[in-house]
Design a protein around this motif. Structure first.
Motif, short mmCIF file in Angstrom:
data_model
loop_
_atom_site.label_atom_id
_atom_site.label_comp_id
_atom_site.label_asym_id
_atom_site.label_seq_id
_atom_site.Cartn_x
_atom_site.Cartn_y
_atom_site.Cartn_z
N PHE A 8 0.80 -1.22 0.00
CA PHE A 8 0.00 0.00 0.00
C PHE A 8 0.84 1.28 0.00
O PHE A 8 0.71 2.13 0.86
CB PHE A 8 -0.98 0.01 1.17
N THR A 9 1.73 1.37 -0.95
CA THR A 9 2.43 2.63 -1.23
C THR A 9 2.74 2.62 -2.71
O THR A 9 3.57 1.84 -3.19
CB THR A 9 3.69 2.81 -0.35
N GLY A 10 2.00 3.43 -3.45
CA GLY A 10 1.97 3.33 -4.90
C GLY A 10 3.32 3.42 -5.58
O GLY A 10 3.63 2.64 -6.48
N ALA A 11 4.17 4.37 -5.17
CA ALA A 11 5.46 4.54 -5.83
C ALA A 11 6.30 3.27 -5.71
O ALA A 11 6.93 2.83 -6.67
CB ALA A 11 6.21 5.73 -5.23
N VAL B 123 -9.49 1.66 0.38
CA VAL B 123 -10.59 0.90 -0.23
C VAL B 123 -10.59 1.05 -1.74
O VAL B 123 -10.66 0.06 -2.48
CB VAL B 123 -11.94 1.36 0.36
N LEU B 124 -10.48 2.28 -2.22
CA LEU B 124 -10.56 2.51 -3.66
C LEU B 124 -9.32 1.98 -4.38
O LEU B 124 -9.42 1.42 -5.47
CB LEU B 124 -10.73 4.01 -3.93
N TRP B 125 -8.14 2.16 -3.79
CA TRP B 125 -6.91 1.67 -4.41
C TRP B 125 -6.96 0.16 -4.60
O TRP B 125 -6.58 -0.36 -5.65
CB TRP B 125 -5.72 2.06 -3.55
N ASN B 126 -7.42 -0.55 -3.59
CA ASN B 126 -7.48 -2.01 -3.69
C ASN B 126 -8.58 -2.47 -4.64
O ASN B 126 -8.39 -3.45 -5.37
CB ASN B 126 -7.67 -2.62 -2.29
N LEU B 127 -9.70 -1.77 -4.65
CA LEU B 127 -10.77 -2.12 -5.57
C LEU B 127 -10.33 -1.90 -7.02
O LEU B 127 -10.53 -2.77 -7.88
CB LEU B 127 -12.01 -1.29 -5.27
#
Length: 240
Positions: A60-63, A147-151
């Motif tokens: 859970f850290t996009g970069a 929630v949105l990132w994982n979805l």
């Protein structure tokens, strides 16, 4: 220490809770949608659906996630890919040091909050004038983004086959673009801009000659190099 934090519950002129929630949701939704790009890119790099989703759920850290799958897609070893992702994620530890003072969360809650200490939650929380609004900004940003990132990661990974070549759509550049957009406003001094510029030069210059993932690691040398040069400059000025 309560006396060392700039945010106090009793401060006047606090921001309305509704405005904080609106701003936090705006950040969470805007950045969370780029999880779709990660899902597509990760699946296109050869990771399975479960591996892709596990990265978003646990890392859970996009970069760092984009750096990892990008290095793997470029033929880098799992070790260099993981090392590059790790060094990009180290900045979150420094966010945590500051947020621990600002939020002053109960000890039992801190391990859960640590999962959401990222660029976006730190930026929203630290922008608030009081501890109460900082906590609201942190939790609303973290929850909506997680929630949105994982979805969208799941949807992107499922739709990767239909989309085809991610390079043709430019989706592989979405993650780095979001990261740069968040980073750019933070470069306020000449030293910070010099470090960022040298890191870009190192990363791009070494990309054609070194294995995938290694240029990212070596680009981290820009910070100590610029700090050393700045220290020498200040020393010469003080000696005049």
């Amino acid at each position: 220490m309560a006396e060392t934090t700039a945010l106090q519950d009793a401060e006047a002129g606090g921001k309305p809770d509704r405005a904080v929630v609106r701003d936090a949701l705006g950040v969470g939704v805007a950045v969370g949608l780029s999880g779709f790009a990660f899902g597509v890119t990760s699946a296109g790099s050869g990771l399975t659906l479960w591996q892709t989703c596990a990265l978003s759920l646990l890392v859970f850290t996009g970069a760092s996630q984009f750096a990892l799958v990008g290095a793997l897609a470029g033929g880098g070893s799992p070790f260099t890919a993981a090392a590059g992702a790790f060094f990009l994620g180290v900045r979150n530890a420094f966010y945590g040091l500051r947020l621990s003072q600002v939020l002053a969360l109960p000890r039992a809650v801190r391990p859960f909050a640590a999962q959401w200490v990222i660029d976006e939650t730190a930026a929203v929380a630290l922008a608030q004038p009081t501890r109460r609004t900082a906590r609201i900004g942190f939790w609303v940003t973290g929850l909506s983004l997680y929630v949105l990132w994982n979805l969208t990661t799941l949807l992107g990974a499922l739709g990767a086959e239909a989309i085809g070549d991610t390079d043709a759509w430019g989706l592989d550049a979405a993650g780095p673009a979001v990261f740069l957009a968040l980073l750019a406003p933070m470069l306020k001094t000449g030293t910070e801009r010099a470090a960022a510029g040298l890191a870009v030069l190192l990363g791009l210059g070494l990309l054609p000659v070194l294995p995938a993932g290694v240029p990212v690691l070596l680009a981290a040398l820009a910070a100590p190099a610029v700090l050393w040069a700045d220290g020498r400059r200040r020393g010469r000025e003080a000696g005049r």
